[in-house]
Design a protein around this motif. Structure first.
Motif, PDB file in Angstrom:
ATOM      1  N   ILE A 133       1.228  -1.301   0.075  1.00  0.00           N
ATOM      2  CA  ILE A 133      -0.251   0.282   0.175  1.00  0.00           C
ATOM      3  C   ILE A 133       1.114   1.362   0.307  1.00  0.00           C
ATOM      4  O   ILE A 133       0.245   2.209  -0.630  1.00  0.00           O
ATOM      5  N   ARG A 134       2.591   1.216   1.092  1.00  0.00           N
ATOM      6  CA  ARG A 134       2.326   2.683   0.430  1.00  0.00           C
ATOM      7  C   ARG A 134       3.539   2.513  -0.537  1.00  0.00           C
ATOM      8  O   ARG A 134       3.909   3.749  -0.930  1.00  0.00           O
ATOM      9  N   VAL A 135       4.183   1.218  -1.467  1.00  0.00           N
ATOM     10  CA  VAL A 135       4.255   1.176  -2.301  1.00  0.00           C
ATOM     11  C   VAL A 135       3.210   1.762  -3.270  1.00  0.00           C
ATOM     12  O   VAL A 135       3.760   2.969  -4.227  1.00  0.00           O
ATOM     13  N   GLY A 136       1.916   1.868  -3.811  1.00  0.00           N
ATOM     14  CA  GLY A 136       1.497   2.274  -4.109  1.00  0.00           C
ATOM     15  C   GLY A 136       0.592   3.704  -3.975  1.00  0.00           C
ATOM     16  O   GLY A 136       0.918   4.296  -4.876  1.00  0.00           O
ATOM     17  N   THR A 137       0.990   3.619  -2.843  1.00  0.00           N
ATOM     18  CA  THR A 137       0.941   5.202  -2.936  1.00  0.00           C
ATOM     19  C   THR A 137       1.558   6.274  -3.044  1.00  0.00           C
ATOM     20  O   THR A 137       1.404   7.612  -3.168  1.00  0.00           O
ATOM     21  N   ALA A 138       3.093   5.990  -3.106  1.00  0.00           N
ATOM     22  CA  ALA A 138       4.401   6.667  -3.680  1.00  0.00           C
ATOM     23  C   ALA A 138       4.323   6.931  -4.690  1.00  0.00           C
ATOM     24  O   ALA A 138       4.373   8.180  -5.300  1.00  0.00           O
ATOM     25  N   GLU A 192      -6.368  -0.398  -3.428  1.00  0.00           N
ATOM     26  CA  GLU A 192      -6.898   0.622  -2.366  1.00  0.00           C
ATOM     27  C   GLU A 192      -5.864   1.831  -2.321  1.00  0.00           C
ATOM     28  O   GLU A 192      -6.486   3.086  -2.308  1.00  0.00           O
ATOM     29  N   THR A 193      -5.030   1.740  -3.512  1.00  0.00           N
ATOM     30  CA  THR A 193      -4.328   2.663  -4.207  1.00  0.00           C
ATOM     31  C   THR A 193      -4.467   3.932  -5.557  1.00  0.00           C
ATOM     32  O   THR A 193      -3.805   3.955  -5.697  1.00  0.00           O
ATOM     33  N   GLY A 194      -5.716   3.528  -5.632  1.00  0.00           N
ATOM     34  CA  GLY A 194      -5.267   3.961  -6.833  1.00  0.00           C
ATOM     35  C   GLY A 194      -5.398   3.387  -8.650  1.00  0.00           C
ATOM     36  O   GLY A 194      -4.582   4.189  -9.579  1.00  0.00           O
TER      37      GLY A 194
END
Length: 252
Positions: A133-138, A192-194
């Protein structure tokens, strides 16, 4: 020409698939025929490939790897497409299968720490979900105009109900549990991260290493690829990379 940045671990880099990408670090074991290169050629994209064998989610986000900067630094906001295949090294997926495939005595003599501990693997899967999730968000933050595709892992094991599994039964089951958990975590992180998900795992169920038409290689005592010996054990072969490129192209 639209810019395409490829991020990920050895499952994206393609260790042992000749030739090596021109100018790439030797330790990256990055193939000029990995799915990113094949996709870029077919779609006419300007490829920046920073995939690196052995990478974890931390190497995507914040940690240097053998002198290479965190992979996310390759993004400058001009990207049209970003692909990422990551997470397996966070949960010890290939190391677990590699050691599990060793002959009994050698397997018992090999230090594995908590690699075969189901509780430890479950904790690692929970952690990788958050890391993905952090990867996708970043990635979304640094490449807001790009289509971001999480490409999950090709199948490395025969079906769970195989009568004669190639690994000890309990480790075969644990390997399947890790593969399924990693696949679910990747899909969840994308949702969750689009981002989007390319389901290479589902597409390759009938193309595991012991199948008639494998897209990945069998385990071996030799873990790293040797010059002229072909793709690394328990990694995509050339057919597998072509198949994943087909999936990525179809997703465009």
């Amino acid at each position: 020409m639209k810019r395409y940045v490829a991020l990920g671990s050895s499952m994206a880099a393609g260790p042992g698939i000749a030739p090596r990408a021109t100018g790439s670090p030797v330790l990256a074991m990055r193939s000029a025929r990995n799915y990113a290169h094949l996709t870029a050629a077919r779609l006419g994209l300007d490829l920046v490939d920073v995939t690196f064998s052995g990478a974890t989610t931390a190497h995507i986000l914040s940690e240097r790897q053998h002198g290479a900067p965190p992979q996310i630094e390759a993004l400058d906001g001009s990207e049209a497409v970003v692909t990422v295949t990551i997470g397996g090294n966070d949960v010890g997926y290939v190391p677990l299968l590699s050691v599990a495939a060793l002959p009994g005595l050698l397997r018992r003599m090999t230090p594995v720490g908590d690699l075969f501990d189901p509780e430890a693997r479950n904790a690692a899967l929970a952690a990788v979900h958050d890391s993905l999730i952090r990867v996708g968000t970043a990635i979304r933050a640094r490449a807001p105009r790009a289509r971001v595709l999480f490409v999950d892992y090709l199948t490395l094991l025969p079906p769970a109900d195989t009568a004669s599994p190639p690994l000890p039964a309990e480790l075969f089951a644990l390997g399947h549990h890790i593969a399924d958990g990693l696949e679910r975590a990747t899909a969840a992180a994308a949702a969750e991260t689009g981002c989007e998900v390319v389901r290479a795992g589902a597409a390759s169920r009938d193309h595991h290493p012991w199948s008639r038409d494998p897209w990945t290689t069998k385990p071996s005592w030799i873990v790293l690829p040797l010059p002229g010996r072909g793709p690394a054990p328990l990694h995509p072969n050339a057919a597998g990379m072509r198949a994943v490129a087909d999936l990525v192209v179809a997703a465009q």
